[in-house]
Motif scaffolding. Structure first.
Motif, PDB file in Angstrom:
ATOM      1  N   UNK A 205     -61.028  87.929  13.067  1.00 39.47           N
ATOM      2  CA  UNK A 205     -61.813  87.877  14.859  1.00 39.47           C
ATOM      3  C   UNK A 205     -62.447  85.875  15.128  1.00 39.47           C
ATOM      4  N   UNK A 206     -62.006  85.577  15.692  1.00 33.46           N
ATOM      5  CA  UNK A 206     -62.764  84.189  16.408  1.00 33.46           C
ATOM      6  C   UNK A 206     -63.233  84.610  17.741  1.00 33.46           C
ATOM      7  N   UNK A 207     -64.226  84.563  17.594  1.00 38.89           N
ATOM      8  CA  UNK A 207     -65.300  83.810  19.640  1.00 38.89           C
ATOM      9  C   UNK A 207     -65.288  82.242  19.036  1.00 38.89           C
ATOM     10  N   UNK A 208     -64.291  81.471  20.321  1.00 36.47           N
ATOM     11  CA  UNK A 208     -64.088  80.067  20.688  1.00 36.47           C
ATOM     12  C   UNK A 208     -64.780  79.690  21.840  1.00 36.47           C
ATOM     13  N   UNK A 209     -64.804  78.352  21.865  1.00 36.75           N
ATOM     14  CA  UNK A 209     -65.298  78.095  23.479  1.00 36.75           C
ATOM     15  C   UNK A 209     -64.209  76.860  23.429  1.00 36.75           C
ATOM     16  N   UNK A 210     -62.605  77.154  24.506  1.00 26.68           N
ATOM     17  CA  UNK A 210     -61.761  76.526  24.545  1.00 26.68           C
ATOM     18  C   UNK A 210     -61.899  75.315  24.716  1.00 26.68           C
ATOM     19  N   UNK A 211     -62.922  74.838  25.308  1.00 24.11           N
ATOM     20  CA  UNK A 211     -63.473  73.134  25.703  1.00 24.11           C
ATOM     21  C   UNK A 211     -63.706  72.276  24.623  1.00 24.11           C
ATOM     22  N   UNK A 212     -64.118  73.460  23.230  1.00 25.99           N
ATOM     23  CA  UNK A 212     -64.035  72.156  21.954  1.00 25.99           C
ATOM     24  C   UNK A 212     -63.599  73.082  20.706  1.00 25.99           C
ATOM     25  N   UNK A 213     -62.253  72.856  20.934  1.00 29.90           N
ATOM     26  CA  UNK A 213     -61.097  72.049  20.285  1.00 29.90           C
ATOM     27  C   UNK A 213     -60.500  71.236  20.061  1.00 29.90           C
ATOM     28  N   UNK A 214     -60.501  71.263  18.925  1.00 34.29           N
ATOM     29  CA  UNK A 214     -60.122  71.968  17.240  1.00 34.29           C
ATOM     30  C   UNK A 214     -61.549  72.271  16.661  1.00 34.29           C
ATOM     31  N   UNK A 215     -62.654  70.863  16.864  1.00 35.98           N
ATOM     32  CA  UNK A 215     -63.608  71.002  15.627  1.00 35.98           C
ATOM     33  C   UNK A 215     -64.325  72.176  15.867  1.00 35.98           C
ATOM     34  N   UNK A 216     -64.598  72.946  16.965  1.00 36.53           N
ATOM     35  CA  UNK A 216     -65.435  73.844  17.206  1.00 36.53           C
ATOM     36  C   UNK A 216     -64.501  74.980  16.299  1.00 36.53           C
ATOM     37  N   UNK A 217     -62.762  75.760  16.836  1.00 37.79           N
ATOM     38  CA  UNK A 217     -62.652  76.145  16.209  1.00 37.79           C
ATOM     39  C   UNK A 217     -62.271  76.094  14.436  1.00 37.79           C
ATOM     40  N   UNK A 218     -61.973  74.861  13.751  1.00 40.14           N
ATOM     41  CA  UNK A 218     -62.488  74.643  12.420  1.00 40.14           C
ATOM     42  C   UNK A 218     -63.694  75.769  11.431  1.00 40.14           C
ATOM     43  N   UNK A 219     -64.716  74.730  12.677  1.00 41.63           N
ATOM     44  CA  UNK A 219     -65.923  75.171  12.251  1.00 41.63           C
ATOM     45  C   UNK A 219     -66.517  76.921  12.361  1.00 41.63           C
ATOM     46  N   UNK A 220     -65.575  77.312  13.727  1.00 40.91           N
ATOM     47  CA  UNK A 220     -66.324  79.023  13.219  1.00 40.91           C
ATOM     48  C   UNK A 220     -65.343  79.395  12.357  1.00 40.91           C
ATOM     49  N   UNK A 221     -64.291  78.883  12.408  1.00 37.39           N
ATOM     50  CA  UNK A 221     -62.943  79.694  11.046  1.00 37.39           C
ATOM     51  C   UNK A 221     -63.862  79.866   9.510  1.00 37.39           C
TER      52      UNK A 221
END
Length: 524
Positions: A205-221
């Motif tokens: 499960x990931x909780x992310x901000x759609x305005x800061x992809x892909x960097x924020x998505x990779x960090x949370x991953x």
């Protein structure tokens, strides 16, 4: 069934369902059901198990002054739902098997032993085959020997089977090599294999901000240490009310694959892209995370990464660089640039192949560590072993409109809007080369949460977009100047506000605004 239960069953004392009429003698009924009870002269009592499962303590069912009555047994059994156990008081039960032709086994299913050709109940056959050595040679004719030997050989052949890891079907051991040479050659076989590797019993499960992809998505991953990406992906967008039943995950994977292409790869899109040379991303293992995201996207319904240069794709498949796939025309550089690539021989047309090799070696060798890290991430689900088979396919828009009654004015209006939608998509295809223009992929992502037709076989087979029509927004909402189409990405449904789409100009303006600015999940 345990060995003890099987032993009792063969002795005629296994579990049985007994019906006791009110006026019956329960001792006689039990003796008929269990023949060996006739030899119990030392008495017996009924027991029942306490609550729970597995091995449990037995408690005595106390008899009345005149012994057990049907009324007492019915009450103790909870209306016939409990199991009673008959326990001798002074004797040890005779657990020797009854003969196969015993009347006790008359209603049981029977099969023939392949070794000795004796017919017996299945319960007895289960133990019999462990000790049976078949008939002696003196009891069999030559024809019987040949027939039984053939039967035994066929049994042995069927025992040695193997499961194909791609299609999960059983094949004889001697045929698995031939099958493996052709199995998995289609994209559907590979994608079905990847889909089956997902652990659907747990969540990533990931909780992310759609305005800061892909960097924020990779960090949370990368920060998700307590779960594995081999599990089913679930996504929550910060500040949005959407609950992920599949659409949020697919939109996240679509945005991530698109962002990864722009953030980590470079080159003209029509000729494929190379990974960017970035030691920072390499040290942070971002390229490995990129590989994991690509694997999850393919296995869980996201888009395929259709942007690799051919040599990159071949390296991901094999782990080796293939210099034969270079485009000679695109690599002919000026003499100074050729020398800078490490080529020291004479520069002339006859040495063209050596010059090209020097240029390719210079431009690709420094990128290999990035690709090795991507390849490491793509080992998730066993994707690397399947890479050579995957081919990419892209897009179309499918409509399944729900029209009003045929021949009515509402139906004519709805058909006009569907024609508007078709014209709108065709117009986007023509203008796709213009900067900052919308494309069909943006409309598809707005409608379904992903900018591509599903590549997983089952999802692709059932993929359709349902078009609904709202004729009563003014009656319901009062006087207002504009309404936008409402989309449910999870059910792939779009509802058009009919009263605001009278002309194609209005349709194009409202649809363009909706697609550009209506990407959030704000309805539940």
């Amino acid at each position: 069934m345990s060995f003890e239960e099987l032993e009792l069953l063969q002795a005629g004392m296994g579990r049985q369902t007994v019906s006791l009429p009110d006026d019956s003698d329960h001792a006689e009924v039990l003796a008929e059901t269990f023949p060996k009870m006739e030899d119990l002269y030392g008495g017996w009592l009924l027991h029942k198990a306490t609550g729970g499962s597995g091995r449990r303590k037995l408690t005595v069912i106390p008899p009345e002054a005149e012994g057990y009555s049907v009324k007492t047994l019915r009450a103790q059994s909870g209306g016939g739902k409990a199991t009673f156990y008959i326990v001798p008081l002074q004797e040890i039960l005779d657990t020797s098997p009854l003969p196969p032709d015993s009347q006790h086994f008359s209603k049981m299913p029977k099969k023939t032993c392949y070794q000795c050709n004796e017919v017996m109940p299945l319960q007895m056959l289960a133990i019999h085959i462990k000790t049976c050595r078949g008939k002696s040679l003196s009891d069999e004719t030559d024809e019987e020997v040949r027939e039984n030997s053939f039967c035994f050989i066929m049994m042995e052949m069927t025992k040695h089977t193997m499961i194909c890891p791609i299609c999960n079907k059983d094949f004889p051991q001697q045929e698995i090599a031939v099958h493996a040479s052709v199995c998995g050659e289609s994209m559907e076989d590979v994608l079905r294999f990847l889909e089956q590797q997902v652990d659907t019993t747990t969540e990533f499960k990931l909780c992310v901000d759609r305005e800061d992809l892909p960097d924020r998505g990779i960090l949370q991953w990368q920060r998700k240490k307590t779960a594995s990406p081999i599990s089913a992906l679930k996504v929550v967008y910060i500040g949005e009310a959407g609950v992920d039943t599949g659409a949020l995950k697919k939109e996240f994977l679509t945005d991530m694959i698109s962002g990864i292409e722009n953030r980590f790869f470079e080159g003209p899109g029509s000729q494929g892209k190379n990974p960017k040379y970035s030691l920072t991303d390499l040290d942070n293992e971002n390229f490995r995370t990129v590989g994991e995201i690509i694997a999850v996207s393919l296995a869980q319904g996201g888009p395929a990464p259709a942007f690799f240069k051919e040599w990159c794709y071949r390296f991901l498949c094999t782990g080796e660089v293939d210099f034969n796939v270079a485009d000679a025309q695109s690599l002919m550089l000026l003499a100074d640039e050729v020398i800078n690539c490490g080529y020291t021989s004479q520069i002339k047309l006859d040495n063209k192949e050596n010059i090209i090799r020097a240029i390719v070696l210079h431009s690709t060798t420094r990128l290999i560590p990035m690709l090795q890290q991507v390849r490491k991430g793509m080992e998730l689900y066993g994707l690397v072993n399947q890479m050579a088979i995957i081919k990419v396919n892209n897009h179309a828009v499918l409509d399944c409109p729900h029209f009003s009654e045929k021949g009515t004015s509402r139906e004519r209006t709805e058909r006009k809007i569907i024609n508007f939608m078709q014209d709108f998509c065709q117009e986007l295809e023509i203008s796709v080369e213009e900067s900052h223009s919308l494309g069909v992929q943006h409309v598809l992502q707005w409608l379904t949460g992903q900018s591509h037709i599903p590549i997983l076989p089952d999802e692709k087979r059932h993929f359709k977009i349902t078009c609904m029509f709202d004729h009563d927004c003014r009656e319901r909402l009062g006087d207002h100047s504009i309404c936008y189409p409402v989309v449910s990405s999870c059910t792939r449904t779009v509802t058009f506000p009919v009263q605001h789409l009278n002309t194609y100009t209005e349709f194009r303006r409202i649809m363009s605004e909706a697609v550009r600015y209506g990407g959030g999940f704000h309805r539940v």
